[in-house]
Design an enzyme around this catalytic site. Sequence first.
Site, PDB file in Angstrom:
ATOM      1  N   VAL A   7     -32.948 -31.181   4.599  1.00 11.13           N
ATOM      2  CA  VAL A   7     -33.363 -30.551   5.852  1.00 11.13           C
ATOM      3  C   VAL A   7     -33.310 -31.598   6.958  1.00 11.13           C
ATOM      4  O   VAL A   7     -33.897 -32.674   6.831  1.00 11.13           O
ATOM      5  CB  VAL A   7     -34.779 -29.955   5.745  1.00 11.13           C
ATOM      6  CG1 VAL A   7     -35.150 -29.251   7.043  1.00 11.13           C
ATOM      7  CG2 VAL A   7     -34.852 -28.972   4.593  1.00 11.13           C
ATOM      8  N   ALA A   9     -31.386 -28.675  -1.276  1.00  8.04           N
ATOM      9  CA  ALA A   9     -30.820 -28.919   0.051  1.00  8.04           C
ATOM     10  C   ALA A   9     -31.551 -30.052   0.759  1.00  8.04           C
ATOM     11  O   ALA A   9     -32.676 -30.407   0.402  1.00  8.04           O
ATOM     12  CB  ALA A   9     -30.894 -27.645   0.891  1.00  8.04           C
ATOM     13  N   ASP A  67     -41.439 -19.772  -4.912  1.00  9.18           N
ATOM     14  CA  ASP A  67     -41.807 -21.198  -4.902  1.00  9.18           C
ATOM     15  C   ASP A  67     -42.834 -21.456  -3.807  1.00  9.18           C
ATOM     16  O   ASP A  67     -42.724 -22.416  -3.051  1.00  9.18           O
ATOM     17  CB  ASP A  67     -40.568 -22.073  -4.688  1.00  9.18           C
ATOM     18  CG  ASP A  67     -40.859 -23.555  -4.986  1.00  9.18           C
ATOM     19  OD1 ASP A  67     -41.861 -23.836  -5.673  1.00  9.18           O
ATOM     20  OD2 ASP A  67     -40.090 -24.414  -4.525  1.00  9.18           O
TER      21      ASP A  67
END
Length: 622
Positions: A28, A26, A135
Amino acid sequence: MTEVGEGSVVDGRYRVLSRLGSGGMADVWLAEDTHLQRRVALKVLHRRYAQDREFVERFRREAESAAGLQHPNVVAVFDRGEFEGTYYIAMQYVEGPTLKSLIDSGLQPDQAVSLIRQVLEGARFAHRRGIVHRDLKPQNVIVDPEGKAVVTDFGIARAGVSEITQTGSVMGTPHYLSPEQAQGMEVTAVSDLYSIGVMLYEALTGRVPFEGESAVAVAMKQVSQTPQRPSSINPAVSPALDAVVMRALEKEPGERFQSADAFIAALDAALKDPGALGRETAAFAPLPPVVAVPEEAEAAEPEEEDESRRRRLFWAMVVAAAVIGILIGLLATRDSSTRVPSVTGNPLNVAIALLDQEGFSVGTIQRVEREAPRNEVLEQDPVAGKASLDCSFLTLFCSKPKVTLTVSNGPGSGEVPATAGLSREEAEEKLEKAGFKVRVQSVNSSSVEAGDVVHSEPSAGSTTTHGSEVTLFVSAGPKLVKVPVLVGTQRSVAVQQIRGRGLTPSVAEEESSTPAGEVIRQSPSAGGQVEPGSTVTIVVSSGRKQSKVPNVIGKLRSEAVQAVRAAGLTPTVEEEETEVPGKVGRALDQFPPPGQKVEPGTEVTIIVGKRAAALPEESESE
């Protein structure tokens, strides 16, 4: 599909200001929430994932899990949705450097421990709700200007047992992967603790435990190699911290800390007693340096010693060496392990009795405030299962290790903070930071603005158990009053009803065919809700205005007609014969009579005199 960029508005609400960063899944963006006038971090799924229905469904489902993570050390999820094929999550915007930037600038051991401890607090909160990050790395931790560490990236594709990560298509950063994650095995909360151990290692030393030319090379080292002790890189790292880091980086998940609570407790103990050694730290200690020993001067052998004596001495030494070698070999291969019973989850007295039955003694008892019942054992060190005996002189003298227990001291208690006058959001955040659960109840108040807190229960300053519920009574504004039906009632009755409801009457009059004194209109309308003291206006009929019939008797015909018309009435003229010459052409009479009040436009009949006709002369003949 709409492309998101600076200046665009997502979902009619979020105005994109600038790009904050981009990851594998993605982008941000820094955006402004135009509804709440606040800045948010807007995470938008990459185009290639947004076109995959199965992936999008998992993204949406797991984002819902992340939305439940409300904790000071976890980035808050405010909103999620879809905008013209673009899927997004609106999160709390935290301004500050990443933990990676601070590590690159250099951290003192106590600073490193403080920040990692906050990361553990956030991970603990997520783990208790079934969320595994998968993660964790310094790049995913932001530190605000006040020194608060906030973990980001919870719940994008890592909520619970993520189906996305099981496919192998999404993987964490190799330098921070746990051995089981690198091998594609099941990932649990303990895997997150390994990653946090790597972060602690890097924060203390300025570098990660393993480097390699490729991601695969690094992952292989995670599985097979033992890291260098942090203190060998940074002498400021204490032996106790060394032990904590090395335990966190154990290859076997069962040998590591089994919960964030245990990890935190170990860090606290290491700071309290830096010189203490943790479990099996000797395995990671550097070998003692080789010390050169001067050769002993050889005593001069008597020249007269014969060859046979030297030969006997030689063979005696060979035999002795062989015996010693066999003895050393036997001792070295002797089994120096033992099985430690599991005592976690038991009351402290039961745990001590169980250990005593198996020949173990209890070492340090560390107490921590947790939601678990008081005196419940949360963690043990060594963990249940196989453990090494404490041995000396080549395992000739061994004893069972002491077991360190981490025990719940109960949730503890704290003072309820003052929240009166704060907005609901501010009050909820303040109570949650103080360790309390929040329940909201609406109440009417004429003195507190709608949306603000009136009071709490328990009240501010009261002492209550952490984790217990505090009820916030939030103002819904004044209690509204229903406007009554007033049209058709008399003026006095309407005014009385208005005042009886705590409202203020305002009266106006208006000509109307409705009987005088009757209410013909009202504002606000009947049934409307208004605040106490509000003004209610009513319009009252004053009836029709009447006209006074003028006196026209004796006036000339034209003057009489004009006078009637001037009074707003309708003149009608009739003639009547008169023998009086002075009355000819003048008004002899009228109806209605003079002075009578009639409706405007009423017909007024005027009798006007006219000359009488002459009588015919009688015939003289008659």
